[in-house]
Design a protein around this motif. Structure first.
Motif, PDB file in Angstrom:
ATOM      1  N   TYR A 212       0.839  -1.200   0.000  1.00 52.92           N
ATOM      2  CA  TYR A 212       0.000   0.000   0.000  1.00 52.92           C
ATOM      3  C   TYR A 212       0.876   1.254   0.000  1.00 52.92           C
ATOM      4  CZ  TYR A 212      -4.596  -2.139   0.638  1.00 52.92           C
ATOM      5  OH  TYR A 212      -5.769  -2.813   0.442  1.00 52.92           O
ATOM      6  N   SER A 213       0.399   2.298  -0.663  1.00 47.71           N
ATOM      7  CA  SER A 213       1.135   3.563  -0.680  1.00 47.71           C
ATOM      8  C   SER A 213       1.049   4.218   0.690  1.00 47.71           C
ATOM      9  CB  SER A 213       0.542   4.507  -1.734  1.00 47.71           C
ATOM     10  OG  SER A 213      -0.747   4.954  -1.322  1.00 47.71           O
ATOM     11  N   ASP A 214       1.980   5.116   0.978  1.00 43.82           N
ATOM     12  CA  ASP A 214       1.942   5.861   2.240  1.00 43.82           C
ATOM     13  C   ASP A 214       0.644   6.652   2.361  1.00 43.82           C
ATOM     14  OD1 ASP A 214       4.390   4.843   2.859  1.00 43.82           O
ATOM     15  OD2 ASP A 214       5.437   6.773   2.980  1.00 43.82           O
ATOM     16  N   ALA A 215       0.169   7.194   1.242  1.00 42.97           N
ATOM     17  CA  ALA A 215      -1.071   7.967   1.270  1.00 42.97           C
ATOM     18  C   ALA A 215      -2.241   7.095   1.722  1.00 42.97           C
ATOM     19  CB  ALA A 215      -1.352   8.562  -0.111  1.00 42.97           C
ATOM     20  N   HIS A 216      -2.320   5.887   1.204  1.00 45.75           N
ATOM     21  CA  HIS A 216      -3.417   4.996   1.582  1.00 45.75           C
ATOM     22  C   HIS A 216      -3.266   4.491   3.011  1.00 45.75           C
ATOM     23  CE1 HIS A 216      -4.339   4.016  -2.911  1.00 45.75           C
ATOM     24  NE2 HIS A 216      -4.788   5.197  -2.536  1.00 45.75           N
ATOM     25  N   LYS A 217      -2.037   4.299   3.467  1.00 42.69           N
ATOM     26  CA  LYS A 217      -1.839   3.837   4.852  1.00 42.69           C
ATOM     27  C   LYS A 217      -2.382   4.843   5.858  1.00 42.69           C
ATOM     28  CE  LYS A 217       2.389   1.277   3.731  1.00 42.69           C
ATOM     29  NZ  LYS A 217       3.865   1.393   3.692  1.00 42.69           N
ATOM     30  N   ILE A 218      -2.187   6.118   5.582  1.00 42.67           N
ATOM     31  CA  ILE A 218      -2.615   7.147   6.542  1.00 42.67           C
ATOM     32  C   ILE A 218      -3.953   7.763   6.156  1.00 42.67           C
ATOM     33  CG2 ILE A 218      -1.375   9.048   5.415  1.00 42.67           C
ATOM     34  CD1 ILE A 218      -0.685  10.083   8.251  1.00 42.67           C
ATOM     35  N   GLY A 219      -4.466   7.455   4.958  1.00 43.33           N
ATOM     36  CA  GLY A 219      -5.741   8.024   4.544  1.00 43.33           C
ATOM     37  C   GLY A 219      -5.635   9.453   4.056  1.00 43.33           C
ATOM     38  N   TYR A 220      -4.528   9.769   3.380  1.00 45.56           N
ATOM     39  CA  TYR A 220      -4.314  11.082   2.786  1.00 45.56           C
ATOM     40  C   TYR A 220      -4.502  10.998   1.269  1.00 45.56           C
ATOM     41  CZ  TYR A 220      -2.010  13.497   6.776  1.00 45.56           C
ATOM     42  OH  TYR A 220      -1.723  14.122   7.967  1.00 45.56           O
ATOM     43  N   THR A 221      -4.705  12.152   0.644  1.00 46.13           N
ATOM     44  CA  THR A 221      -4.563  12.238  -0.801  1.00 46.13           C
ATOM     45  C   THR A 221      -3.066  12.326  -1.098  1.00 46.13           C
ATOM     46  OG1 THR A 221      -4.614  14.657  -0.827  1.00 46.13           O
ATOM     47  CG2 THR A 221      -6.740  13.498  -0.970  1.00 46.13           C
ATOM     48  N   GLU A 222      -2.697  12.104  -2.355  1.00 49.54           N
ATOM     49  CA  GLU A 222      -1.285  12.226  -2.730  1.00 49.54           C
ATOM     50  C   GLU A 222      -0.795  13.658  -2.521  1.00 49.54           C
ATOM     51  OE1 GLU A 222       0.885  10.001  -3.405  1.00 49.54           O
ATOM     52  OE2 GLU A 222      -0.452   8.266  -3.544  1.00 49.54           O
ATOM     53  N   MET A 223      -1.673  14.630  -2.722  1.00 50.68           N
ATOM     54  CA  MET A 223      -1.296  16.034  -2.523  1.00 50.68           C
ATOM     55  C   MET A 223      -1.019  16.311  -1.051  1.00 50.68           C
ATOM     56  SD  MET A 223      -3.327  19.490  -3.755  1.00 50.68           S
ATOM     57  CE  MET A 223      -3.303  18.895  -5.443  1.00 50.68           C
ATOM     58  N   GLN A 224      -1.838  15.767  -0.172  1.00 46.88           N
ATOM     59  CA  GLN A 224      -1.625  15.955   1.268  1.00 46.88           C
ATOM     60  C   GLN A 224      -0.321  15.308   1.709  1.00 46.88           C
ATOM     61  OE1 GLN A 224      -5.383  14.251   2.555  1.00 46.88           O
ATOM     62  NE2 GLN A 224      -6.144  16.259   3.189  1.00 46.88           N
ATOM     63  N   LEU A 225      -0.056  14.119   1.186  1.00 51.46           N
ATOM     64  CA  LEU A 225       1.195  13.442   1.524  1.00 51.46           C
ATOM     65  C   LEU A 225       2.396  14.254   1.039  1.00 51.46           C
ATOM     66  CD1 LEU A 225       2.555  10.829   2.638  1.00 51.46           C
ATOM     67  CD2 LEU A 225       2.529   9.977   0.288  1.00 51.46           C
ATOM     68  N   LYS A 226       2.301  14.778  -0.177  1.00 51.43           N
ATOM     69  CA  LYS A 226       3.397  15.583  -0.729  1.00 51.43           C
ATOM     70  C   LYS A 226       3.646  16.810   0.126  1.00 51.43           C
ATOM     71  CE  LYS A 226       4.957  17.822  -4.991  1.00 51.43           C
ATOM     72  NZ  LYS A 226       4.604  18.216  -6.378  1.00 51.43           N
ATOM     73  N   PHE A 227       2.574  17.431   0.620  1.00 51.81           N
ATOM     74  CA  PHE A 227       2.745  18.600   1.494  1.00 51.81           C
ATOM     75  C   PHE A 227       3.574  18.225   2.717  1.00 51.81           C
ATOM     76  CE2 PHE A 227       1.781  21.114   5.179  1.00 51.81           C
ATOM     77  CZ  PHE A 227       1.824  22.413   4.707  1.00 51.81           C
ATOM     78  N   CYS A 228       3.244  17.105   3.349  1.00 47.72           N
ATOM     79  CA  CYS A 228       3.978  16.692   4.553  1.00 47.72           C
ATOM     80  C   CYS A 228       5.443  16.421   4.235  1.00 47.72           C
ATOM     81  CB  CYS A 228       3.330  15.448   5.157  1.00 47.72           C
ATOM     82  SG  CYS A 228       1.727  15.765   5.930  1.00 47.72           S
ATOM     83  N   GLN A 229       5.681  15.751   3.126  1.00 48.41           N
ATOM     84  CA  GLN A 229       7.063  15.424   2.758  1.00 48.41           C
ATOM     85  C   GLN A 229       7.878  16.677   2.479  1.00 48.41           C
ATOM     86  OE1 GLN A 229       6.049  12.865  -0.535  1.00 48.41           O
ATOM     87  NE2 GLN A 229       6.235  10.998   0.686  1.00 48.41           N
ATOM     88  N   GLU A 230       7.264  17.656   1.822  1.00 51.57           N
ATOM     89  CA  GLU A 230       7.993  18.881   1.464  1.00 51.57           C
ATOM     90  C   GLU A 230       8.142  19.838   2.632  1.00 51.57           C
ATOM     91  OE1 GLU A 230       5.865  20.465  -1.857  1.00 51.57           O
ATOM     92  OE2 GLU A 230       6.807  19.087  -3.301  1.00 51.57           O
ATOM     93  N   ASN A 231       7.289  19.695   3.642  1.00 50.45           N
ATOM     94  CA  ASN A 231       7.300  20.643   4.762  1.00 50.45           C
ATOM     95  C   ASN A 231       7.640  19.978   6.097  1.00 50.45           C
ATOM     96  OD1 ASN A 231       6.133  23.393   3.647  1.00 50.45           O
ATOM     97  ND2 ASN A 231       4.940  21.736   2.696  1.00 50.45           N
ATOM     98  N   GLU A 232       8.208  18.791   6.042  1.00 53.44           N
ATOM     99  CA  GLU A 232       8.527  18.051   7.263  1.00 53.44           C
ATOM    100  C   GLU A 232       9.421  18.870   8.195  1.00 53.44           C
ATOM    101  OE1 GLU A 232      10.543  13.763   8.621  1.00 53.44           O
ATOM    102  OE2 GLU A 232      10.451  14.345   6.499  1.00 53.44           O
ATOM    103  N   TYR A 233      10.477  19.447   7.658  1.00 56.86           N
ATOM    104  CA  TYR A 233      11.421  20.219   8.470  1.00 56.86           C
ATOM    105  C   TYR A 233      10.727  21.390   9.155  1.00 56.86           C
ATOM    106  CZ  TYR A 233      15.177  23.494   9.613  1.00 56.86           C
ATOM    107  OH  TYR A 233      15.997  24.378  10.269  1.00 56.86           O
TER     108      TYR A 233
END
Length: 320
Positions: A212-233
């Protein structure tokens, strides 16, 4: 620099090789089960067949309710309409069954004492609190909660909850239910403890449903997941700078842990954030801990306190 890069490549190759070995071992585990379509049994039967249904599925019929209650449900036009929509969406459970088979094989690999459960599908009148149930030898799935986020039955649901109504959330939700009461309850109310509680659950999804993709594991859209990855710091820095990690204010859980339209940093960027970013950050901390402590088992991780994980995680997100 070249030596560091070479070392990182070696670690990555070793990790991939280990994961491949695990998946080969999982593939050898025999899994036998049949999904019981209680939804079809109940709504496809006649009132005079109710005694046989009750005998086979006694746990769905609590004592004290006369048969008229169940017969009225069988005949209820709204429930019949809901049933028909479920049959249109899930005339068969091909991919769901395949994914369940993989899940149960992984559970037996990592948790040998747990055996393949009895799997039953039902209609639960779109009760979002009772979408799935997976404990010991029983797994229940309310199919009416997974008709797709744009289904007309869900029109009045908040937008931020609709991602949970997709069929791709059935198996991740079952893993969440499986983890319930197995992961040690936090001993305090700090934000960090809550983050790592859910971080453990999400890490277990990494292991039990790796396809399963990370987005599906947490119940995010791909856009929401990308936001977290780009703004983690930046998200992490904000929590650290505002001394929120060890703050026991329960409002922090509302801001960063629980489902919400967005997370509340009280910044202009808030509307771009997904809810539950504290869970996502906790996931990254647990991942970092397990990468640096690969001798730790999933059962040991479940029992471990937040401070031990955090202190030994070497978690340090990089500025992009």
């Amino acid at each position: 620099m070249k030596q560091l890069l070479f070392a990182l490549i070696l670690v990555s190759l070793f990790s991939c090789k280990e994961e491949s070995k695990i998946e080969e071992a999982v593939a050898q585990i025999p899994v036998s089960f049949k999904v019981e379509r209680f939804d079809q049994v109940f709504f496809g039967s006649k009132p005079e067949e109710l005694p046989q249904i009750k005998a086979k599925y006694a746990f769905f019929f609590p004592a004290g309710n006369p048969d008229s209650v169940w017969i009225n449900k069988m005949k209820d036009p709204l429930l019949k309409e809901l049933y028909n929509e479920v049959q249109l969406k899930f005339s068969n459970l091909g991919k769901v069954e395949t994914d369940l088979e993989k899940l149960f094989a992984h559970v037996q690999y990592y948790f040998p004492k747990f055996k393949t459960p009895r799997v039953i599908t039902l209609i639960n009148e779109v009760d979002m609190e009772g979408k799935v149930f997976y404990v010991d030898t029983l797994a229940l799935v309310s199919l009416d909660c997974y008709l797709g986020k744009n289904h007309r039955f869900y029109v009045d649901f908040p937008e931020y909850k609709k991602e949970e109504l997709e069929a791709n959330q059935i198996v991740p939700n079952l893993v969440s239910s499986f983890c319930y009461e197995k992961i040690a309850t936090p001993t305090d109310r700090t934000l960090l403890s809550a983050m790592l509680y859910y971080g453990k659950e999400l890490y277990i999804k990494d292991k039990l449903i790796p396809e399963y993709s990370d987005a599906h594991k947490i119940g995010y859209t791909e856009m929401q997941l990308k936001f977290c990855q780009e703004n983690e710091y930046y998200m992490w820095s904000n929590l650290v700078e505002n001394k929120l990690l060890f703050d026991a204010n329960p409002k922090n859980e509302q801001r960063f842990i629980y489902p919400a339209p967005f997370s509340k940093f009280y910044l202009e960027i808030d509307n771009q954030t997904p809810g539950r970013v504290g869970q996502w950050l906790g996931w990254q901390i647990v991942r970092s801990y397990m990468e640096n402590n690969d001798e730790v088992t999933l059962e040991q991780l479940m029992a471990m306190d937040a401070k031990t994980i955090f202190d030994n995680s070497k978690y340090k997100p990089k500025k992009q």
